[in-house]
Design a protein around this motif. Structure first.
Motif, PDB file in Angstrom:
ATOM      1  N   TYR A   1       0.841  -1.201   0.000  1.00  0.00           N
ATOM      2  CA  TYR A   1       0.000   0.000   0.000  1.00  0.00           C
ATOM      3  C   TYR A   1       0.879   1.255   0.000  1.00  0.00           C
ATOM      4  O   TYR A   1       0.679   2.168  -0.803  1.00  0.00           O
TER       5      TYR A   1
ATOM      6  N   CYS B   1      -2.495   1.830   7.089  1.00  0.00           N
ATOM      7  CA  CYS B   1      -3.368   1.774   5.913  1.00  0.00           C
ATOM      8  C   CYS B   1      -4.603   2.665   6.087  1.00  0.00           C
ATOM      9  O   CYS B   1      -5.522   2.615   5.265  1.00  0.00           O
TER      10      CYS B   1
ATOM     11  N   LEU C   1      -5.672  -2.060  -1.931  1.00  0.00           N
ATOM     12  CA  LEU C   1      -4.451  -1.709  -1.204  1.00  0.00           C
ATOM     13  C   LEU C   1      -3.200  -2.277  -1.843  1.00  0.00           C
ATOM     14  O   LEU C   1      -2.159  -1.630  -1.833  1.00  0.00           O
TER      15      LEU C   1
ATOM     16  N   ASN D   1     -10.047  -5.926   3.583  1.00  0.00           N
ATOM     17  CA  ASN D   1      -8.611  -5.661   3.601  1.00  0.00           C
ATOM     18  C   ASN D   1      -7.844  -6.420   4.683  1.00  0.00           C
ATOM     19  O   ASN D   1      -6.720  -6.061   5.017  1.00  0.00           O
TER      20      ASN D   1
END
Lengths: 665, 665
Positions: free
Chosen positions: A322, A414, A656, A423
């Motif tokens: 990411y 993130c 991501l 995620n």
């Protein structure tokens, strides 16, 4: 270091740093080690069953539990989960491979992992390690295939850490040659038992053995608990209900109301009761006997530690990928926003954790190898066995705390996206949370490590009761401990290790000299251990209550244990790095190893200053060097996480891990 | 301290420590402060709706969302959620009370809390603060009752922290006197928007305003997004799906495809577009305008910080009560196992967090009070407003990190039992996790704090783009910063504060002297800030790219900001404690305040040693004092958590908070 870089690169002035290029496949081969094959089988199984990551979110708890059971049984058919059992019963006969398989499974859904751990590690392991041929013949083949599901009923509501104080009782009835299993009080119900709420047909029950009016301590018994989906007579079963995570595993509670099982149900490798009701054991000391029994079960700890490390790899992989394409705020340019990974703070947040993940991986490899050698009989040494138990306990504590911390930091790195279940962080956080507690609470495990160090792994004194431990340390062995941890002697030895001898601490030894780094960690360990021994002795000399002495010294005890394990972790990483052939890969591992060593010292630099091992100037220099190492690792970060070999299907996180949508042009 | 103990106690020799007795109700009154009444209304509402804690586990996501909405509307009818709106629209007209109500709501289900925050804080707050009378008349009454649900559509997939770079565009069409709202690229979709997936009928949309070919920066518009449960024409809505927690809130994504709204839809308190298409604003500087608009919305940050602190109180209460009856291992006695809270390590784990909870509570009280005064017009000062924004940002960061850390430590301190959902930690962990990210990522917020300090809250330079910030600090203001943070001058001032002047640092000042403690934190703050300014200037002088300079100094920048906020937190606690009348309660608060101060210094003692403010001997003395304070607080622990006044129904945890079943005799 430049002298170690690979030939293909342009020659540079002596001493200049040349950025290494990483061959990801070669690095993965180093990480996978000799168990690459089984690891790849598990990776491929994980990819085949990737949909379970979604099932975990969409199915009802009941359906999810059934799905997890199905997957466990299907994976068993590939041979993946039976590696640790004898080939004669359909297993793989390779304990090292079984640990490698288990660890790798931690890339995926962790309910599947824990169900595998419960069935094949805890339940199967108890039958294998505590039982004898009769039990093996009766159960192993069926449990290896998953045809027979079982559970491991040790923990009670009232006693998790202090197993010797369990309240369940097994009384031998000589008239019928049976054991009568009874839950003697409400807090003696078995609790948090995986597989108990739904799937297990039998339980290995740990209970106080009463024979002929005498109490012989905790032993294990095979007890049928469910038939045709219904509890057996005298057995009451309750569902533990919803948990923070791992809801694909059916944890439950068990009560026994005078449940009778035949005499042969006792797992009798280390002790037995004759038909006439005579208790027999080759191990005379009851503490030692208990410890020997528990000692055979350490594989679980080794497995959980490894699983924690691998779960951390999944989080590291997502957060790093990411940060390699997400941009936010103009920084180096007024036209384009900056990549997250180009921020110094972001590097500081992620890279020491990345380096530590490598360090713990190589430690885990060492622990698993030692366990393999000892359980397979390659090595026979009681002292080595005790050392292994200590190492396994310590590595489990550090590995699982690392998982908790790393997953949290990666989630935060993130941002809001890290909060969406797709995620992965949601499941990673919730599922791994209990790792710090099960298979031994981490603080209790570190006390176990300290006890081993203070008593030189004496098996005479083997339980965790601090009352006795304090008296033991303060009384019998304190001179020995002080001898072994004599700081002056250590300083003597150090003169031979560091350039410049005793002055080398602060002047001549390079920060990037791994002998210097190891010496620092060894000094801390021995100094802390000696300090603990002296404080315990002083308390007893002052006629304080041993428990009160222990309570005051407890954080010091745990600190000493942690210092010990930290030293072993760095040793494992240094050894692995040194063993690599010269080349870019070695350069890269050296950077990581230096970062791990220096950020470990940095984290405790107050202690080193307080104990005269760091000047304030050198302490600041270490912090600067950590930042500098982070900048050197920046271009390698993507390759370093790719080498973990987490199957892409296990990452999910479509927004991501792939450039494009997020943080676009 | 003994001289301050209450009269009812037996006289003791001068200087001897007398254990205070805590009047729980009196301490709760100190904590509740002037908003005790509204806090008690919320406590009673929470108890009435306690079943939602179970609903969160048992209901489907859809049903749970509906249930949460229902509760929010029903609570609105009690007046609890409308405290911050003008009385003329049916609100309570008391901003301080509205924050107190919101904080207290954090004892319960946090989806309810966040739904309240979205509806009344973000959506309602934007209408109130950015809109004018026409908007107030149109929306306030209906939104205060919950009849009209709305959402706050600021964040986009591509931009969360960097709001000035949003990609949604609002173009003024002079022909129709409408704005045309458009999602210009895929990563400009609005994302993570609470209330968007299901319940909101209108959105306050933040978009780049384009007028007559020119770009005027980000402004807010009221846009209908849903009618009769269906998306309006041109609006696409997607559900964000399952999240780690807060699943009672319907977060979603929004795309706008040339959606037309009348000119009057622009929230025009600070800027407007005339029918003819002329942009007008009383605030000339676009950065300052943007910052002024955002500044009115800081109430959300203050609320989230307070919510984090109160969620931590729930965890502290459960873990402390558990440790007060759970026993494990024989320690002080060979017959009875030891209470967890009698272990030194357990005290060390919990008590500094307990002290910090108190410290942050009193900080929050100060922040909320300041916000009340400024938003209510009691105080009118742009500088105070800027300082408040900085304080709110810093307190939010520290409060929410404290929640994450405390909940985790408390979960682990409850062992396996802490993992069962009925014991609250599952929801607390999952629901609060995003607090560190939303209403401003904590790291970004601390940069904002540092920027304020470095630029003396200059509103000329008000965005977070580091490129400009570095040039600004290195160029214009660096001399000022260096002047303000002159360590030598600070040392001069300190001579007046500490007994023994400059020598007082290490010799004469008592560790328990709060002037000493505050001076330590102030020295750290100013020294770090000066260091940051010098490093930025040096980088620019060396012609480095400003972004690269910033990246290298970033952890120092964030460290300086944190040091600043830590000093404010301690100040708030010290002031509150000093203001108490003499007596046991003051003695108890003093113990907590000392523990907070010294454990804060202990945590960063390496820095103080590195910068000549601690000798190694004094550093060790601080650690000993922290342990000693923990032992003194041990008998008070139960009362100290009871004074938080968490309604018993919010604790659940039947086996943890009540003696009896667990850890029984």
């Amino acid at each position: 270091m430049a002298t170690e870089t690979a030939p293909p690169q342009t020659p540079t002035p002596e001493g200049a740093y040349v950025q290494p290029r990483i061959d990801v496949a070669a690095l993965q081969a180093v990480l996978d080690g000799k168990y690459a094959e089984i690891r790849n089988l598990v990776r491929s199984n994980l990819a085949d069953y990737a949909s379970v990551l979604e099932d975990a979110e969409t199915m009802s708890v009941d359906d999810y539990r059934e799905r997890v059971k199905e997957i466990v049984v299907e994976m068993a058919a590939t041979g993946q989960t039976g590696m640790g059992f004898p080939e004669s019963y359909g297993g793989g006969g390779d304990i090292g491979a079984s640990i490698a398989a288990f660890e790798t499974l931690a890339f995926g859904d962790l309910s599947v992992l824990v169900k595998v751990g419960v069935q094949f590690g805890l339940f199967g392991g108890a039958i294998l390690q505590l039982g004898t041929k009769e039990h093996h013949d009766a159960y192993l083949s069926k449990l290896i295939t998953g045809e027979l599901m079982g559970c491991f009923a040790m923990t009670e509501t009232g006693h998790g850490s202090n197993v010797q104080a369990l309240g369940t009782v097994a009384t031998y009835d000589v008239a019928t040659q049976e054991f009568v299993i009874t839950t003697t009080r409400e807090d003696a119900r078995k609790d948090y038992i995986g597989n108990a709420a739904k799937h297990a047909e039998v339980a290995v029950v740990f209970a106080q053995l009463h024979v002929a009016g005498g109490s012989e301590g905790v032993h294990a018994f095979v007890v049928p608990i469910r038939e045709g989906g219904k509890p057996c007579a005298g057995v009451r079963i309750e569902d533990d209900g919803l948990k923070m995570g791992l809801n694909g595993v059916d944890n439950g509670r068990l009560w026994f109301d005078e449940v009778r099982v035949p005499r042969t149900s006792m797992l009798n490798r280390f002790a037995d009761v004759t038909p006439a009701g005579v208790y027999e054991s080759a191990i005379e000391n009851p503490n030692k006997r208990f410890f020997t029994m528990l000692g055979t079960l350490i594989q679980g700890r080794v497995c959980v530690g490894g699983a924690g490390i691998n779960a951390a790899k999944v989080a590291m992989t997502i957060a790093t990928k990411y940060a390699l394409h997400r941009r936010q705020f103009e920084a180096t340019s007024e036209d384009e926003e900056e990549l997250l990974l180009d921020y110094g703070m972001h590097q500081r947040r992620l890279f020491p954790l990345l380096a530590r993940t490598y360090a713990l991986h190589f430690t885990q490899e060492r622990v698993a190898g030692e366990l393999h050698d000892i359980l397979s009989g390659v090595v026979e040494s009681e002292h080595r066995q005790r050392e292994l138990e200590s190492l396994a306990a310590g590595a489990k504590a550090l590995g699982t705390w690392h998982a908790t911390r790393t997953i949290q930091e990666c989630r935060e790195a993130c941002g809001g996206a890290g909060y969406l279940s797709i995620n992965r962080f949601a499941a990673l956080k919730a599922d791994t949370d209990v790792f710090t507690t099960f298979e031994g609470d981490n603080h209790v495990l570190l006390q176990l490590v300290a006890k081993g160090l203070l008593t030189d792994y004496s098996s005479e004194f083997s339980d965790l009761d601090q009352f006795g431990m304090v008296k033991f340390v303060a009384g019998l062995a304190v001179e020995t401990v002080l001898e072994r941890t004599n700081v002056h002697k250590l300083l003597e030895r150090i003169k031979d290790v560091l350039p410049g001898g005793d002055d080398g601490w602060d002047q001549e030894a390079g920060l990037l000299d791994s002998d210097y780094q190891l010496t620092m960690l060894r000094f801390r360990e021995e100094h802390m251990l000696g300090g603990v021994a002296r404080r315990l002795k002083r308390g007893i000399d002052q006629k304080m209550n041993p428990g009160a002495v222990f309570s005051r010294v407890q954080d010091h005890v745990i600190g000493a244990a942690r210092a010990h394990v930290e030293r072993l972790v760095l040793e494992a990483f240094v050894e692995k790095t040194r063993a690599q052939p010269d080349g870019d890969l070695k350069v890269a591992l050296n950077l990581l190893c230096d970062l791990h060593a220096l950020s470990t010292i940095e984290a405790d630099r107050a202690w080193f200053m307080e104990h005269g091992r760091l000047t304030t100037a050198r302490s600041k220099a270490i912090s600067r060097e950590v930042s500098s190492l982070c900048r050197k690792l920046r271009p390698l970060a993507g390759d370093l996480v790719d080498a973990f070999g987490v199957p892409p299907e296990m990452l999910r996180s479509p927004d991501l891990v792939r450039p494009g949508l997020v943080g676009g042009a």
